[in-house]
Enzyme design. Structure first.
Site, PDB file in Angstrom:
ATOM      1  CE  LYS A   1       7.967  -0.836 -10.515  1.00  0.00           C
ATOM      2  NZ  LYS A   1       8.257  -1.519 -11.782  1.00  0.00           N
TER       3      LYS A   1
ATOM      4  CD1 TRP B   1      -2.536  -4.676  -5.037  1.00  0.00           C
ATOM      5  CD2 TRP B   1      -2.002  -5.965  -3.275  1.00  0.00           C
ATOM      6  NE1 TRP B   1      -2.400  -5.966  -5.494  1.00  0.00           N
ATOM      7  CE2 TRP B   1      -2.078  -6.782  -4.431  1.00  0.00           C
ATOM      8  CE3 TRP B   1      -1.693  -6.557  -2.065  1.00  0.00           C
ATOM      9  CZ2 TRP B   1      -1.840  -8.153  -4.399  1.00  0.00           C
ATOM     10  CZ3 TRP B   1      -1.463  -7.931  -2.021  1.00  0.00           C
ATOM     11  CH2 TRP B   1      -1.540  -8.714  -3.180  1.00  0.00           C
TER      12      TRP B   1
ATOM     13  CE  LYS C   1       7.638  -6.396 -17.939  1.00  0.00           C
ATOM     14  NZ  LYS C   1       7.543  -7.391 -16.865  1.00  0.00           N
TER      15      LYS C   1
ATOM     16  NE  ARG D   1       4.374   1.774  -1.735  1.00  0.00           N
ATOM     17  CZ  ARG D   1       5.553   1.201  -1.572  1.00  0.00           C
ATOM     18  NH1 ARG D   1       6.570   1.561  -2.345  1.00  0.00           N
ATOM     19  NH2 ARG D   1       5.756   0.296  -0.648  1.00  0.00           N
TER      20      ARG D   1
ATOM     21  CG  ASN E   1       2.945  -1.008   2.886  1.00  0.00           C
ATOM     22  OD1 ASN E   1       2.383  -2.006   2.457  1.00  0.00           O
ATOM     23  ND2 ASN E   1       4.132  -0.611   2.461  1.00  0.00           N
ATOM     24  N   GLY E   2       1.538  -3.379   5.077  1.00  0.00           N
ATOM     25  CA  GLY E   2       2.140  -4.589   5.620  1.00  0.00           C
ATOM     26  C   GLY E   2       1.087  -5.616   5.972  1.00  0.00           C
TER      27      GLY E   2
ATOM     28  CB  CYS F   1      -0.899   0.011   1.229  1.00  0.00           C
ATOM     29  SG  CYS F   1      -1.872  -1.506   1.401  1.00  0.00           S
TER      30      CYS F   1
ATOM     31  CG  HIS G   1      10.315 -32.743 -23.833  1.00  0.00           C
ATOM     32  ND1 HIS G   1      10.627 -34.059 -24.111  1.00  0.00           N
ATOM     33  CD2 HIS G   1      11.366 -32.002 -24.259  1.00  0.00           C
ATOM     34  CE1 HIS G   1      11.826 -34.112 -24.673  1.00  0.00           C
ATOM     35  NE2 HIS G   1      12.299 -32.870 -24.776  1.00  0.00           N
TER      36      HIS G   1
ATOM     37  CD  GLU H   1       4.069  -8.118 -15.029  1.00  0.00           C
ATOM     38  OE1 GLU H   1       4.475  -8.042 -13.859  1.00  0.00           O
ATOM     39  OE2 GLU H   1       4.710  -7.622 -15.993  1.00  0.00           O
TER      40      GLU H   1
ATOM     41  CD  GLU I   1      10.340  -9.438 -17.982  1.00  0.00           C
ATOM     42  OE1 GLU I   1       9.965  -8.264 -17.825  1.00  0.00           O
ATOM     43  OE2 GLU I   1      10.272 -10.292 -17.068  1.00  0.00           O
TER      44      GLU I   1
END
Length: 623
Positions: free
Chosen positions: A618, A75, A500, A27, A101-102, A2, A519, A503, A496
């Site tokens: 983020k 968040w 992307k 955030r 935050n936490g 947050c 496979h 996301e 990556e």
């Protein structure tokens, strides 16, 4: 994960809090709220689910004249992202107001105990437990064993300390007390928190982006530290009540670095910044004349690094992908056994860290909770721990034995882009220098370093193809499943690229080594399914051509990233994107760029908010 911002001074707090929250919205953006200390006599709270813009609609115009307040963008962890669960929270007595935050790990136990003691709860959040716990000690004026609290506003500080002695978990907190309107408290453990110091004003925030408009001076709290601000200044101590002397530090970022500067999105801006930031990352660190690398933070540790028996790179998400590139570089160029560990798993599996093991933690923010936990475990086991981080003064930067800063400036886009290229650049410099000190020939090292300094100009040439890559995204936008495939150094680039796309466009994508496709995953290939191949000129070039043919034989559509001048690959590609030629080890710094653009354009074309993808934030500062 947050965002916290708090103001204590002589100016009107409301617009400062709102602007600070907007700068922290990356955030978290499930809900938002502010609490203002109205006439220093009562809390006025404005909060709602959704974005900060929704909360802003609730605010009075003209602004509430209060000069003290706290704000939060959330968040969600505990409790749905609705208005009730939005911060700030006020305790059951109406005296204490908190943003957090936490994660409080023992919140259920504490909640049950507080309820037995007569405390009422309104929300589903773990934060309200902290709020009520502080309120309980403040109201009862004594410890559990009956010791009396100090008098006056020292009781506020004492109540915070008593409450946090009962708490297990992580927190960055900003706290107000109605009886102490000329005081504000910030406390940190495991979540980032800084105090900005201006002229007769103070700002508490999760990171510098929220406060840089108002001050260039800050102190960075360490775990277990609290700061109390008042009209007489600020005072730092531990939660255990031991005084701590903190020095003011210059904030490393500037206001223009966190503005859009004409770009539509931060992600777009940060993709475009890569030539400049890679040049900055490399600047002053490469001595071409003497074929050597100068990494100031590591110089006195290079002898120990060359003797390392094993290097473990630990990271999460995009940084983990950069770590895989680093693993390949360290083994090939420096001939040091290396492995990459998910930081989120590292601490839970009793890893073997024998003598001679070096652990390298990679994190853009320097606050990633899982990576920080891995760092702490490695240090407990006696390993030498290095950090590759971007944010100066961050917790990982301060916790590790030494390290290297990326120097790419603030990365605000939730989907990391420029940090990846810089992380690979730093790992390349490290691997080349270690190789040069061990067995790598002068000519080989010279060739690699000369290629490395050309990366910024070569990225520019790829960025010029943005409109063409947008057309490729448009042509494949309706396909629900994609594959990203690469070999060798480009295998982590495939991972990556898939990340992307997932996301920000919410298209299901899988990244994997191209040889692994047959496979099992080849069963997924269906008519016109997009398969993105990184098929640049490399040691496994012929092999990956075979993989492309396997996909085409089953009706898949191939999007191929290839080396400039490679006309022979055209018959195998439905779409082809060329990147400049460069040595194989450094190719990921180029081949990742078209995949970033592909994901960006796909998300924009689908109408999604690229900078605020659903369910993501983020900096992952909670486990």
């Amino acid at each position: 994960m947050c965002g916290i911002v708090a103001y204590f001074g002589q100016k009107t707090a409301q617009p400062i809090l709102v602007e600070g929250l907007k700068r922290l919205e990356y955030r978290g953006y499930d809900s938002a709220g502010v609490a203002l200390l109205d006439n220093k006599k009562s809390f006025t709270v404005y909060k709602t689910s959704g974005r900060i813009s929704a909360m802003e609609e609730l605010l009075p115009r003209p602004a509430n004249p209060a000069t003290v307040g706290i704000g939060h963008t959330r968040w969600a962890t505990h409790g749905k992202p609705n208005t009730t669960n939005a911060h700030p929270h006020i305790d059951y007595t109406g005296k204490i107001c908190v943003v957090h935050n936490g994660i409080i790990e023992n919140y259920e136990t504490l909640r049950k105990w507080l309820q037995k003691e007569g405390c009422t709860f309104r929300t589903e959040t773990d934060t309200e437990v902290v709020t009520n716990l502080i309120g309980y000690f403040y109201a009862n004026n004594k410890t559990k064993d009956g010791k009396q609290a100090p008098k006056d506003c020292h009781r506020f500080e004492w109540a915070v300390q008593q409450a946090l002695n009962e708490v297990y978990g992580t927190y960055g907190l900003a706290i107000l007390c109605l009886d102490c309107p000329d005081m504000m408290i910030g406390v940190k453990k495991g979540s980032p928190l800084i105090l900005g110091v201006g002229e007769n004003e103070y700002l508490i925030a999760s990171d510098a982006a929220a406060i840089v408009e108002h001050t260039t001076q800050a102190i960075y709290l360490a775990d277990g530290e609290m700061v109390t601000v008042s009209k007489d200044g600020f005072h730092t101590k531990t939660i255990g009540d031991q005084d701590v002397q903190k020095e003011l530090t210059a904030i490393e970022i500037s206001l223009d670095q966190i503005e859009l500067e004409g770009f539509r999105h931060y992600m777009q801006k940060e993709i475009a910044e890569q030539p400049k930031v890679v040049e900055t990352c490399l600047g002053g660190r490469i001595d071409l004349k003497n074929t050597r690398v100068i990494l100031g933070g590591l110089q006195k540790h290079f002898r120990e690094l060359t003797r390392a028996k094993r290097i473990i790179l630990t990271a999460c998400g995009t940084a983990w992908h950069a770590g895989i590139v680093g693993e390949f570089m360290l083994e090939q160029l420096a001939r040091i056994p290396a492995e990459v560990e998910y930081a989120s798993e590292f601490r839970y599996r009793n890893p073997i860290l024998e003598e001679g093991t070096v652990v390298i933690a990679i994190s853009q923010s320097g606050e990633t909770a899982d990576t920080l936990a891995a760092v702490e475990l490695a240090k407990e086991r006696g390993a030498m721990v290095l950090g590759i981080v971007n944010v100066v003064g961050s917790t990982i930067a301060r916790t590790t034995d030494a390290g290297v800063y990326l120097r790419v400036g603030p990365e605000i886009g939730v989907a990391s882009t420029k940090a990846f290229t810089a992380q690979v650049a730093v790992l390349a410099m490290l691997a080349i220098e270690l190789g040069r000190r061990k067995h790598l020939s002068f000519d080989a090292a010279s060739h690699l370093l000369n290629d490395l300094v050309q990366v910024p100009q070569k990225i520019k040439r790829i960025l010029d193809q943005s409109d063409y890559i947008k057309q490729i995204a448009q042509a494949n936008l309706d396909k629900p499943n994609w594959l990203f495939l690469g070999r060798g150094f480009n295998y982590p680039v495939a991972l990556e690229g898939a990340l992307k796309l997932k996301e920000i466009s919410y298209i299901h994508a899988e990244g994997m080594p191209a040889a692994e496709m047959k496979h099992g995953p080849i069963a997924l290939i269906s008519d016109q399914m997009p398969a993105v191949f990184i098929a640049t000129r490399c040691s496994q070039y012929e092999k990956i051509i075979g993989n492309i043919q396997e996909v085409r034989a089953r009706g898949g559509k191939t999007i191929v990233v290839a080396t400039e001048g490679d006309d022979s690959i055209r018959p195998h590609a439905d779409h082809i994107i060329y990147v400049p030629d460069i040595c194989e080890q450094l190719q990921p710094m180029l081949t990742v760029v078209p995949l970033q653009l592909l994901a960006y354009h796909a998300a924009v074309l689908k109408g999604f908010d690229v900078d605020k993808p659903r369910n993501l934030a983020k900096s992952v500062t909670v486990e």
